[in-house]
Design an enzyme around this catalytic site. Sequence first.
Site, PDB file in Angstrom:
ATOM      1  N   ASP A  14      17.972 115.114  70.438  1.00  0.00           N
ATOM      2  CA  ASP A  14      18.778 115.984  70.984  1.00  0.00           C
ATOM      3  C   ASP A  14      19.125 115.597  72.276  1.00  0.00           C
ATOM      4  OD1 ASP A  14      19.738 118.897  71.519  1.00  0.00           O
ATOM      5  OD2 ASP A  14      18.388 118.623  72.987  1.00  0.00           O
ATOM      6  N   GLU A  16      20.502 116.477  76.348  1.00  0.00           N
ATOM      7  CA  GLU A  16      21.144 117.632  77.377  1.00  0.00           C
ATOM      8  C   GLU A  16      22.269 117.028  78.025  1.00  0.00           C
ATOM      9  OE1 GLU A  16      20.260 120.786  77.400  1.00  0.00           O
ATOM     10  OE2 GLU A  16      18.818 120.414  75.637  1.00  0.00           O
ATOM     11  N   HIS A 187      15.309 124.358  76.353  1.00  0.00           N
ATOM     12  CA  HIS A 187      16.691 123.561  76.779  1.00  0.00           C
ATOM     13  C   HIS A 187      16.167 122.137  77.317  1.00  0.00           C
ATOM     14  CE1 HIS A 187      19.066 126.708  75.363  1.00  0.00           C
ATOM     15  NE2 HIS A 187      18.548 127.723  76.054  1.00  0.00           N
ATOM     16  N   ASP A 192      13.061 120.835  72.339  1.00  0.00           N
ATOM     17  CA  ASP A 192      14.371 121.622  71.203  1.00  0.00           C
ATOM     18  C   ASP A 192      14.101 120.867  70.126  1.00  0.00           C
ATOM     19  OD1 ASP A 192      14.827 123.036  73.556  1.00  0.00           O
ATOM     20  OD2 ASP A 192      16.772 122.288  73.365  1.00  0.00           O
TER      21      ASP A 192
END
Length: 398
Positions: A14, A16, A187, A192
């Site tokens: 993932d 951000e 987040h 996550d």
Amino acid sequence: MDPRQDRFEIAFFDVETTFPNPPGQRIAILEFGAILVCPKTLEVLQPYSTLVRPADPSLISSLPERSNGITPDAIASAPPFADIADTVFDILHGRIWAGHNILEFDCARIREAFAEIGQPAPEPKGTIDSLALLTQRFGRRAGDMKFWHCGFILYIYDIHLPLDADMLTSVQLASLATYFGLGQQTHRSLDDVRMNLEVLKYCATVLFLESGLPDIFTVNRWEMCSAASVSEGSSGYARFMEPDELYCSRLKIRYGISTRFVDQAGRPRLSFVVDASQSLCTVLDACEVVAKKLFEDSRSNSEWNPVVTRQSGNDPAARLRIPTVEFGDVDQYATEMYRKEPSGDIQKLEFVRFDVAKLDSLLKPGTFVDAFLSLDPYDYEQSAGIRLVAKKLIIHSE
């Protein structure tokens, strides 16, 4: 790790990122997180996460404060992507990639980051995108999987922003996590990723129970549709069955399957055109008024594409999308499809492979379909609007 060894682990990852503010601004990675998972035992073998400092200093100074700890000070002291590129490459290259909405978002950010530093990007052995998988197989049982109904505004990361694709999918994952009591989404990349894995485990367990005892654990969806008081003879009737699902009865196909465009994976973006009834136009026009107002408030310079096509001399029309998803090396339709016989019997259509010709033979001009649609906003490559994505199609045999 010896590159000659079989890289059997699944790499859940993932990123951000910064927000494109103003719209059209480049998106930069702020954090990368990944875990390697054994596909046989689901054991987490190797976690990794790091903050990332964007090459453009203005992206750091303009960062808003977030409650998740990704602050301008923390980012300013983080390594640039060039310093972690070899590690990211080693984690991802030659493995199966998995994550939530990675095909549309995270994969693109990884490739952009490697292109920016002039290095070849890692390539996956296969991809598993839990967005299409969970939306298709788990549906609306966890609540608003889309959180999109006539353009609502969400407060995410403590920032007041219009919905975009990455925010929407984050809400979807959080909705399922809340449903299973897994806690709040932070987040942060590594958190996550771990939450995504846990959500998949819980969903797989529920689906296993339902497949083993379908008469006990599942509800006949077609009985639910009958209870919605939609008359059999009403063509083009449209209403919201759920906040995230628009039901339309007996839409007449005007143009069959189109494969004009392809997605980032090189698969054709399948779609077909139906006559837009007065009822459907009324619903879509109302949604578009709100969505376009949000679009204009965002000051995007993209061109807005109306969801209903109106051309002189022709009745209104709308384009329905059939999304595809990759399971290992096999492409499959993410839309559930059924055939309805004149007797009223409904049978699910099974596709063992990605077969556009067979799909085109089913969705011929003049054929009627009942459609369950999601309304997906987009603002991509100078084009914006609302996509009508077919979650479920009932094809009439008449």
